[in-house]
Design a protein around this motif. Sequence first.
Motif, PDB file in Angstrom:
ATOM      1  N   THR A 250       0.966  -1.263   0.013  1.00  0.00           N
ATOM      2  CA  THR A 250      -0.144   0.003  -0.027  1.00  0.00           C
ATOM      3  C   THR A 250       0.916   1.145   0.083  1.00  0.00           C
ATOM      4  N   ASP A 256       0.499  -2.039   5.876  1.00  0.00           N
ATOM      5  CA  ASP A 256       0.924  -3.425   5.274  1.00  0.00           C
ATOM      6  C   ASP A 256       0.945  -4.526   6.448  1.00  0.00           C
ATOM      7  N   ILE A 259      -2.333  -6.316   7.333  1.00  0.00           N
ATOM      8  CA  ILE A 259      -2.798  -7.432   6.282  1.00  0.00           C
ATOM      9  C   ILE A 259      -1.726  -8.295   5.886  1.00  0.00           C
ATOM     10  N   LEU A 264      -1.840  -5.157  -0.480  1.00  0.00           N
ATOM     11  CA  LEU A 264      -3.178  -5.600  -1.137  1.00  0.00           C
ATOM     12  C   LEU A 264      -2.830  -6.634  -2.389  1.00  0.00           C
ATOM     13  N   SER A 268      -6.783  -6.890  -7.332  1.00  0.00           N
ATOM     14  CA  SER A 268      -7.884  -6.765  -6.472  1.00  0.00           C
ATOM     15  C   SER A 268      -8.407  -5.293  -6.435  1.00  0.00           C
ATOM     16  N   SER A 270     -10.021  -2.154  -4.457  1.00  0.00           N
ATOM     17  CA  SER A 270     -10.236  -1.637  -3.167  1.00  0.00           C
ATOM     18  C   SER A 270     -11.053  -0.200  -3.137  1.00  0.00           C
ATOM     19  N   PHE A 287      -0.160   4.718  -2.044  1.00  0.00           N
ATOM     20  CA  PHE A 287      -0.251   3.333  -3.096  1.00  0.00           C
ATOM     21  C   PHE A 287       0.699   3.577  -4.336  1.00  0.00           C
ATOM     22  N   THR A 395      -4.189  -3.523 -10.318  1.00  0.00           N
ATOM     23  CA  THR A 395      -4.679  -3.505  -8.679  1.00  0.00           C
ATOM     24  C   THR A 395      -5.310  -2.122  -8.861  1.00  0.00           C
ATOM     25  N   LEU A 397      -7.305   1.003  -6.465  1.00  0.00           N
ATOM     26  CA  LEU A 397      -7.618   1.483  -5.406  1.00  0.00           C
ATOM     27  C   LEU A 397      -8.465   2.662  -5.538  1.00  0.00           C
ATOM     28  N   ASN A 422     -11.882  -5.202  -1.400  1.00  0.00           N
ATOM     29  CA  ASN A 422     -11.401  -4.736  -0.003  1.00  0.00           C
ATOM     30  C   ASN A 422     -11.910  -3.239   0.200  1.00  0.00           C
ATOM     31  N   MET A 444     -11.841  -7.745   3.560  1.00  0.00           N
ATOM     32  CA  MET A 444     -10.778  -8.045   2.462  1.00  0.00           C
ATOM     33  C   MET A 444     -11.101  -9.516   1.946  1.00  0.00           C
ATOM     34  N   THR A 447      -8.483 -12.774   2.287  1.00  0.00           N
ATOM     35  CA  THR A 447      -7.348 -12.356   2.931  1.00  0.00           C
ATOM     36  C   THR A 447      -7.596 -11.852   4.512  1.00  0.00           C
TER      37      THR A 447
END
Length: 490
Positions: A250, A256, A259, A264, A268, A270, A287, A395, A397, A422, A444, A447
């Motif tokens: 992240t 981090d 998680i 992440l 994925s 988020s 990020f 990925t 966000l 997420n 999440m 995860t």
Amino acid sequence: MTMPSSTLTTLQRLSSGVPGLDQVLGGGFFQAGVYIVHGLPGSGKTILANQLCYHQAEQGGRAVYVTLLAESHSRMLQHIHTLSFFDETAIPERVSYLSAFNVLEADGLKGLMTVLRQEMRSLAANVLVLDGLVAAAEAAPTDRDLKKFIHELQTSAVFHGCTVFLLTSGTPQRISAEHTMVDGILELEERLYEARSERAIQVRKFRGAASLRGKHPLRITDAGLQVFPRIESMFAKPPEPQEEPGVLSTGIATLDAMIEGGGLPGCSASVVVGSTGTGKTTMGLHFLSRSSTEEPGLLFGFFESPGRLRAKGRKMGLNIDALEASGALHLMWTSQGEHVLDEMGHRLLDAVQRLNIKRVVIDGLSGFFESAVHPERITRYFSCLANELRRRGATVLMTLETRDVVGSLVSLPYGVSGFVDNLFFLRFVEDQGHVKRLLTVTKMRDTQFELGLHAFHIGNQGMLIAGLHTANGDVIPSASVASGSPPPDA
């Protein structure tokens, strides 16, 4: 007994030259087909037809534009000469204009058919436009005569290998004789949604292939028509499973640490939810600060200009300027205005594909929400957009602003929780006369993560979460964060 070999050949496609239209048609028009283009005056029929003609001329073909009761050719050319597809040097060798209304008036449909055949043959045209089908229909004594005219036109189109487009301002809701004969029917429209309007194109009939159903937004620009296929119709299939997509940091060591795996999950989606000032954009910049030339990043935003984002990054010690200079990071800013929802989705997807983007931050989902003339589409739209971004190896966000500035209850609009993997909540909470920031990891997918409320601070080292280890191995005291004081090494 052996089966005879098929004598059928695959129909060849004709590119429209209109960005996005070939995707809606499933690959373009079929050569030697006959197509009706409906639309009220001002909907874009004339621009579409001329764009088709000049594209064919550019590709080495020839086109003829035949008018009946329509604007004069000189006036038409005055209107389209500012469009980038227009090429005056193509006239009259590769694009020819002809008025046939006098022939229609004197000799009827039979005389008009004679003229159309002559133009196909003498010019070796591979595209013919007949502008004013309504006038031809009015000249037909009966529906049967109009059907015979369309049938003869189809026969001539196949014989000469010419694709024919019939423009009309008639209403497609009423089934007419010509509708049953042609290979396809396209409808252009412009509709008013409260104070704003949006243009669209719909394929009502298309023989020989599966077109994208429904209405698709379009714009008329200096380059002509541009169609934006609806995201949920074009990218309806879920992404193919990827092998071990890995984990992406992240950019916040203390986050981090909360998680499983230390970041992440790759590919994925988020969402960071919070009121204004809680640190959503800051989290997105963290990020992106881990972008590299091997793992490029993209910020697609609406509310903060690139200059302000760079300044914010410098204050937190994030290397935004250097990443941009190296090509590892790209900032795309869209100012507030009347935008087309699907246009923005395609801009984002095209950039991800072109730049091989692996980290995407959409800073301000409300910028998309406010552009939707049909809000009920939002959940399906973002589900398909997120799936396509995953399929392309990105990925994602995204940030979403809530209305309540201080409080502990947050409601998610537009079914957001359904299309993300997420979910992070950032909020302000009042505690004994002090206001502090809190972070909660709510969801999440597949995860493990650390539950609970976590106080955090934003300073010249960026975002630091209390009680968790920093990149230097230090522990941020909860008391200093809760009081709003900077951590010891800030």
